[in-house]
Design a protein around this motif. Structure first.
Motif, PDB file in Angstrom:
ATOM      1  N   UNK A 368       0.829  -1.402  -0.055  1.00  0.00           N
ATOM      2  CA  UNK A 368      -0.114   0.205  -0.079  1.00  0.00           C
ATOM      3  C   UNK A 368       0.928   1.211   0.116  1.00  0.00           C
ATOM      4  N   UNK A 369       0.576   2.178  -1.082  1.00  0.00           N
ATOM      5  CA  UNK A 369       1.255   3.289  -0.894  1.00  0.00           C
ATOM      6  C   UNK A 369       0.210   4.694  -0.571  1.00  0.00           C
ATOM      7  N   UNK A 370       0.721   5.629   0.006  1.00  0.00           N
ATOM      8  CA  UNK A 370       0.143   6.969   0.033  1.00  0.00           C
ATOM      9  C   UNK A 370       0.424   8.082  -1.180  1.00  0.00           C
ATOM     10  N   UNK A 371      -0.422   8.377  -1.814  1.00  0.00           N
ATOM     11  CA  UNK A 371       0.018   9.197  -2.868  1.00  0.00           C
ATOM     12  C   UNK A 371      -0.707  10.678  -2.968  1.00  0.00           C
ATOM     13  N   UNK A 372       0.126  11.686  -2.860  1.00  0.00           N
ATOM     14  CA  UNK A 372      -0.729  13.045  -3.055  1.00  0.00           C
ATOM     15  C   UNK A 372      -0.667  13.458  -4.268  1.00  0.00           C
ATOM     16  N   UNK A 373      -1.635  13.908  -4.830  1.00  0.00           N
ATOM     17  CA  UNK A 373      -1.654  14.554  -6.464  1.00  0.00           C
ATOM     18  C   UNK A 373      -2.386  15.918  -6.655  1.00  0.00           C
ATOM     19  N   UNK A 389      -3.574  17.233 -16.264  1.00  0.00           N
ATOM     20  CA  UNK A 389      -1.973  16.767 -15.779  1.00  0.00           C
ATOM     21  C   UNK A 389      -2.239  16.503 -14.599  1.00  0.00           C
ATOM     22  N   UNK A 390      -1.632  15.411 -14.172  1.00  0.00           N
ATOM     23  CA  UNK A 390      -1.416  15.150 -12.629  1.00  0.00           C
ATOM     24  C   UNK A 390       0.014  14.816 -12.268  1.00  0.00           C
ATOM     25  N   UNK A 391       0.357  15.603 -11.215  1.00  0.00           N
ATOM     26  CA  UNK A 391       1.450  15.387 -10.461  1.00  0.00           C
ATOM     27  C   UNK A 391       1.371  14.962  -8.986  1.00  0.00           C
ATOM     28  N   UNK A 392       2.099  13.692  -8.865  1.00  0.00           N
ATOM     29  CA  UNK A 392       2.015  13.124  -7.511  1.00  0.00           C
ATOM     30  C   UNK A 392       3.176  12.817  -6.917  1.00  0.00           C
ATOM     31  N   UNK A 393       3.315  12.640  -5.790  1.00  0.00           N
ATOM     32  CA  UNK A 393       4.469  12.421  -4.856  1.00  0.00           C
ATOM     33  C   UNK A 393       4.033  11.351  -3.889  1.00  0.00           C
ATOM     34  N   UNK A 394       5.025  10.727  -3.651  1.00  0.00           N
ATOM     35  CA  UNK A 394       4.748   9.391  -2.430  1.00  0.00           C
ATOM     36  C   UNK A 394       5.063   9.766  -1.037  1.00  0.00           C
ATOM     37  N   UNK A 395       3.943   9.974  -0.194  1.00  0.00           N
ATOM     38  CA  UNK A 395       3.917  10.359   0.812  1.00  0.00           C
ATOM     39  C   UNK A 395       3.938   9.252   1.933  1.00  0.00           C
ATOM     40  N   UNK A 396       3.970   7.980   1.545  1.00  0.00           N
ATOM     41  CA  UNK A 396       3.892   6.646   2.172  1.00  0.00           C
ATOM     42  C   UNK A 396       4.594   6.810   3.625  1.00  0.00           C
ATOM     43  N   UNK A 397       6.059   7.141   3.577  1.00  0.00           N
ATOM     44  CA  UNK A 397       6.842   7.039   4.725  1.00  0.00           C
ATOM     45  C   UNK A 397       6.348   8.302   5.586  1.00  0.00           C
ATOM     46  N   UNK A 398       5.657   9.389   5.166  1.00  0.00           N
ATOM     47  CA  UNK A 398       5.064  10.289   6.142  1.00  0.00           C
ATOM     48  C   UNK A 398       3.965   9.714   6.813  1.00  0.00           C
ATOM     49  N   UNK A 402       3.405   8.806  10.939  1.00  0.00           N
ATOM     50  CA  UNK A 402       2.524   9.341  11.661  1.00  0.00           C
ATOM     51  C   UNK A 402       1.541   8.339  12.213  1.00  0.00           C
ATOM     52  N   UNK A 403       1.612   7.220  11.286  1.00  0.00           N
ATOM     53  CA  UNK A 403       0.713   6.043  12.086  1.00  0.00           C
ATOM     54  C   UNK A 403       1.324   5.411  13.083  1.00  0.00           C
ATOM     55  N   UNK A 404       2.844   5.368  12.852  1.00  0.00           N
ATOM     56  CA  UNK A 404       3.813   4.545  14.244  1.00  0.00           C
ATOM     57  C   UNK A 404       3.525   5.488  15.596  1.00  0.00           C
ATOM     58  N   UNK A 405       3.698   6.941  15.269  1.00  0.00           N
ATOM     59  CA  UNK A 405       3.458   7.618  16.343  1.00  0.00           C
ATOM     60  C   UNK A 405       2.350   7.563  17.067  1.00  0.00           C
ATOM     61  N   UNK A 406       1.323   7.324  16.308  1.00  0.00           N
ATOM     62  CA  UNK A 406      -0.113   7.277  16.861  1.00  0.00           C
ATOM     63  C   UNK A 406      -0.111   5.803  17.771  1.00  0.00           C
ATOM     64  N   UNK A 407       0.463   5.024  17.137  1.00  0.00           N
ATOM     65  CA  UNK A 407       0.553   3.479  17.505  1.00  0.00           C
ATOM     66  C   UNK A 407       1.267   3.400  19.044  1.00  0.00           C
ATOM     67  N   UNK A 408       2.524   4.101  18.926  1.00  0.00           N
ATOM     68  CA  UNK A 408       3.300   4.288  20.027  1.00  0.00           C
ATOM     69  C   UNK A 408       2.675   4.845  21.194  1.00  0.00           C
TER      70      UNK A 408
END
Length: 840
Positions: A368-373, A389-398, A402-408
């Motif tokens: 699964x990847x999170x994409x901001x377009x 025209x669509x220009x997208x960036x991969x924000x999966x790590x971000x 955030x999910x890891x901080x929430x889980x912790x």
């Protein structure tokens, strides 16, 4: 939005110039914080921030959105007094804005893209026109920085394009001397850049055209007409090997009147393929740029919604080839997400404005990847807004971060169960809703032994496996949490709480009793469980936890492998004990344990040889608490080391006020030997108080050596080596072993008062005293009889050979401020040392 996108400034790294302006604004205006805020479609993003923890906020709560919308400076002296902002989450929560002032940031195009703002946690009612002027001037500086940054970026791109273009690019000054020569020119003409720079441009012109060339260049440089500017003209050129070949050349003036010249773009057309070849070359160049963009890029037809172009980064991110996507639409390619993608496209097509969206996408490989377009419309050759025209960036790590901080924040890192904070959050919410629930407090019975025997690494592995077993009980109405080292809780909601609690408790006890295999060993743990039900057994989290703990403690004491539920009557004693423990802890922390002293008399002379220091505690509500109650309590709850040190320090300090021949005796608890710090503690107290070591007696009970003989004798030997005398207290009532007298050279033995009380009536008691005295005489050990209360006891003990006596016959324990008067009275009453006559 388009103007902001053109700046390519969003989500870029921090830059020193912007940070300096922000700090300066906050400092000059006397305000605690500041930001340069840019307003995107759905968010406020901070290009720079000073003492602000956030990197972005939703646009609908941003103060700066009001600046951009109103296109004028906004000042909020006190946000809590402002109807528009008083309920804003940035006011009621972090960063708790009370004061705000923001000046708009304008581009030369007239677009307002954000603001320079200063803010504070306290109101500023004195923000005057002069400060407003300073803020607006600094905002104009930010505008210039943004414009110049964009210009630098464009210039850098242009330089990169020129340096990497396949066409030869050169530039001359007004004297026709070459000042720039790119790599393509090196390849085309054969001269290196170092060879070409400084040479007249005639270097590449065939000799037959040299005549009049210099005059034409100078005339053009002075504004005269030239047919080469702004278009390609076919000419001939010369290489280093003197070969002549056809080229296309176009000139463009550069610089100004003071400094400048002409730049030339030259293309070899030896293998001329007409204009189509040129277009193919340009297309190839553009295709390479698009293909190698670090961001995902796609183009769709706005009518058919079919993909027309997909770059390499898109292939990598989506996990599909461009070939499999071009010519097809989202419904064909992504059946499960096609409707969402189409809705996002139609929103941009309908509004005609750029739109920013973010979505989670599942690739064919399951990742699964999170994409901001960002989607924008482009005009085409056939119609306006022909392309999307669509220009997208991969924000999966971000998002993963955030999910890891929430889980912790919510889950225990070792077991994966809910953590203490989550448990309290759930229970408080249930109480707020008046929802009935049950809590099962689970304490592992033998976990400490596992840690001590196999180490903490193995202990952690055991906890993980226990966490796995407990997690199997989790469902919509059952929550499991780890709230301490080896302490867990199960929280149940729904119907039949008590019946379900008992059923689950039985299953839990069975699960916890099963061997736990880890690291080649099997750990046998077991669990004790105490339960409560809200609101029957308490109306707040703290009360419920205390009552569950009491019930669990009762289950542990009973040892029946059954859960116990809170019973006010049955748990009263333990509750009282814990209340007393809390009070004792406060007394020890406040150094409120008192010390009294009872004299020890030398039989042969009647002189006082020492005083025994005895701890006393006067509890405010209960009054005096017997030592045989509060000292075991201090041992059980871990207070004995601190309390023992306090008594030792006070007794040593008090003894310094007595005649130098009088010693002080202090009892030691067996628990004081466990920490391994007893020798260091005694040494420190002696050094701090200045009491000589030979004036200190330490008294131990037989139980000490029974519990840990080797460790006890090791520490006692070190203490005795320092000159401290060691006595055995309460001799005869423990597990006496004559071997201890062979192992360690005690200075004194004290016969327990229970034998003294019966010495007149019990032949056995008298025989024991005679035996102890005889043994001590053979070992050259002094004998003290405790609990002497009558002259008859005194007479008998004296005749049996006891060297020292202690008891109420001579004096009860007395406070330190009465010792001087006691010593004076004792000297007056016993001038000859004939104790028996004076007593009689």
């Amino acid at each position: 939005m388009a103007a902001l996108a053109d700046l390519a400034i969003l989500d870029t790294e921090a830059e020193r110039e912007f940070d300096a302006i922000t700090r300066a604004a906050a400092s000059l205006l006397g305000v605690g914080r500041g930001t340069v805020s840019l307003i995107d479609q759905n968010r406020q993003w901070f290009k720079s921030r000073f003492r602000v923890d956030l990197t972005e906020t939703p646009r609908d709560v941003a103060f700066c959105d009001h600046v951009v919308t109103g296109r004028e400076t906004l000042i909020i002296p006190d946000a809590l007094e402002d109807e528009t902002f008083r309920d804003n989450p940035l006011v009621t929560g972090g960063p708790r804005i009370r004061f705000y002032a923001g000046a708009p940031i304008y581009l030369q195009s007239g677009h307002c893209v954000g603001s320079l703002c200063v803010l504070d946690e306290r109101p500023h009612l004195d923000f005057d026109d002069e400060k407003l002027r300073v803020l607006e001037e600094l905002a104009s500086v930010v505008s210039e920085l943004i414009e110049s940054r964009s210009a630098r970026s464009h210039a850098h791109i242009a330089g990169q394009v020129v340096a990497s273009t396949p066409d030869a690019v050169l530039a001359t000054n007004r004297s026709a001397e070459i000042v720039y020569w790119n790599e393509a020119a090196e390849r085309l003409f054969g001269w290196s850049a170092d060879e070409a720079r400084g040479q007249n441009v005639k270097l590449i012109i065939p000799v037959k055209f040299h005549k009049g060339h210099q005059n034409r260049v100078e005339a053009a440089a002075n504004g005269g007409p030239t047919r080469l500017v702004g278009k390609f003209i076919e000419l001939e050129a010369r290489r280093k090997d003197h070969s002549i070949f056809p080229v296309e050349l176009s000139l463009a003036p550069w610089g100004d009147k003071a400094r400048g010249g002409f730049a030339a773009v030259i293309r070899d057309v030896t293998e001329r393929k007409a204009p189509q070849a040129d277009r193919d070359s340009n297309k190839k160049f553009l295709d390479a740029v698009v293909k190698n963009l670090p961001s995902m890029l796609f183009v769709k037809d706005t009518q058919t919604h079919r993909y027309l172009l997909v770059n390499r980064r898109a292939e990598e991110l989506i996990g599909r080839s461009a070939k499999s996507m071009i010519g097809r639409d989202d419904f064909e390619i992504f059946p499960s997400r096609g409707r969402v993608f189409r809705r996002n496209d139609l929103k941009v097509i309908k509004s005609g404005k750029p739109e920013l969206t973010e979505s989670e996408f599942e690739r064919d490989d399951g990742r699964r990847v999170n994409i901001r377009t960002t989607r924008v419309l482009l005009d085409g050759p056939d119609r306006p807004n022909q392309y999307l025209l669509g220009l997208s960036e991969d924000v999966t790590e971000i998002r993963q971060s955030e999910a890891q901080r929430w889980k912790l924040a919510r889950y225990d890192t070792l077991t994966g169960l809910l953590n203490r904070a989550s448990f309290f959050d759930i229970t408080e919410k249930l109480i707020a809703k008046k929802t009935r629930f049950a809590i099962l407090n689970i304490d592992l019975d033998r976990f400490k032994s596992v840690n001590d025997q196999f180490g903490h690494v193995t202990g952690d592995e055991v906890l993980k496996l226990i966490g796995d077993r407990l997690a199997s009980f989790t469902d919509d109405q059952t929550h499991v949490a780890r709230i301490g080292g080896d302490e867990f809780v199960v929280l149940l909601t729904g119907q039949g709480l008590r019946a379900r609690s008992r059923e689950i408790s039985e299953q839990l006890i069975e699960e916890m009793s099963a061997p736990i295999p880890v690291g080649g060993i099997s750990a046998y743990i077991g669990a004790s469980i105490g339960g409560v039900v809200y609101p029957d057994d308490g109306d707040c989290v703290e009360t419920l936890r205390q009552h569950a703990d009491l019930a669990m403690y009762r289950a542990k004491l009973e040892g029946k492998r059954e859960a116990c539920f809170f019973d006010d009557r049955m748990d009263a004693a333990e509750r009282s004990r814990r209340k007393l423990e809390t009070s004792l802890r406060s007394a020890v922390e406040g150094n409120l344990i008192e010390v009294v002293y009872q004299p020890i008399i030398q039989v042969s002379t009647g002189d006082i040889t020492s005083f025994e220091a005895l701890a006393r505690w006067n509890q405010p509500e209960r009054g005096p608490v017997p030592p045989d109650v509060f000292i075991p309590l201090a041992e059980d709850c871990g207070l004995i080391d601190e309390m023992g040190q306090q008594v030792l320090r006070r007794a040593c300090a008090d003894a310094l006020q007595w005649p130098s021949h009088i010693k002080v005796a202090i009892n030691l608890s067996p628990r004081q030997f466990l920490s391994g710090k007893l020798v260091e503690t005694v040494q420190t107290v002696l050094e701090d108080t200045g009491l000589p070591a030979d004036r200190l007696h330490l008294e131990i009970t037989e139980n000490l050596v029974i519990q840990n003989a080797d460790e006890a004798f090791s520490q006692l030997e070190m203490l005795k080596h320092k000159g401290i005398q060691i006595s055995v207290d309460d001799f005869g009532v423990g597990y006496s072993s004559l071997g201890y007298f062979q192992t360690f050279g005690f200075n004194k033995v004290k016969i327990d008062k229970s034998f003294i009380a019966e010495i007149e009536s019990s032949q056995a008691a008298k025989a024991i005293v005679m035996a102890v005295v005889g043994l001590a005489r053979q070992l050259s050990i002094a004998v003290v009889a405790e609990g002497v209360e009558t002259p008859q006891q005194y007479q008998t003990l004296s005749e049996l050979g006891c060297s020292q006596l202690q008891g109420y016959l001579f004096s009860p324990p007395i406070p330190v401020d009465r010792i001087d008067s006691f010593l004076r009275r004792q000297q007056n009453e016993l001038p000859t040392g004939n104790v028996s006559e004076s007593i009689q």
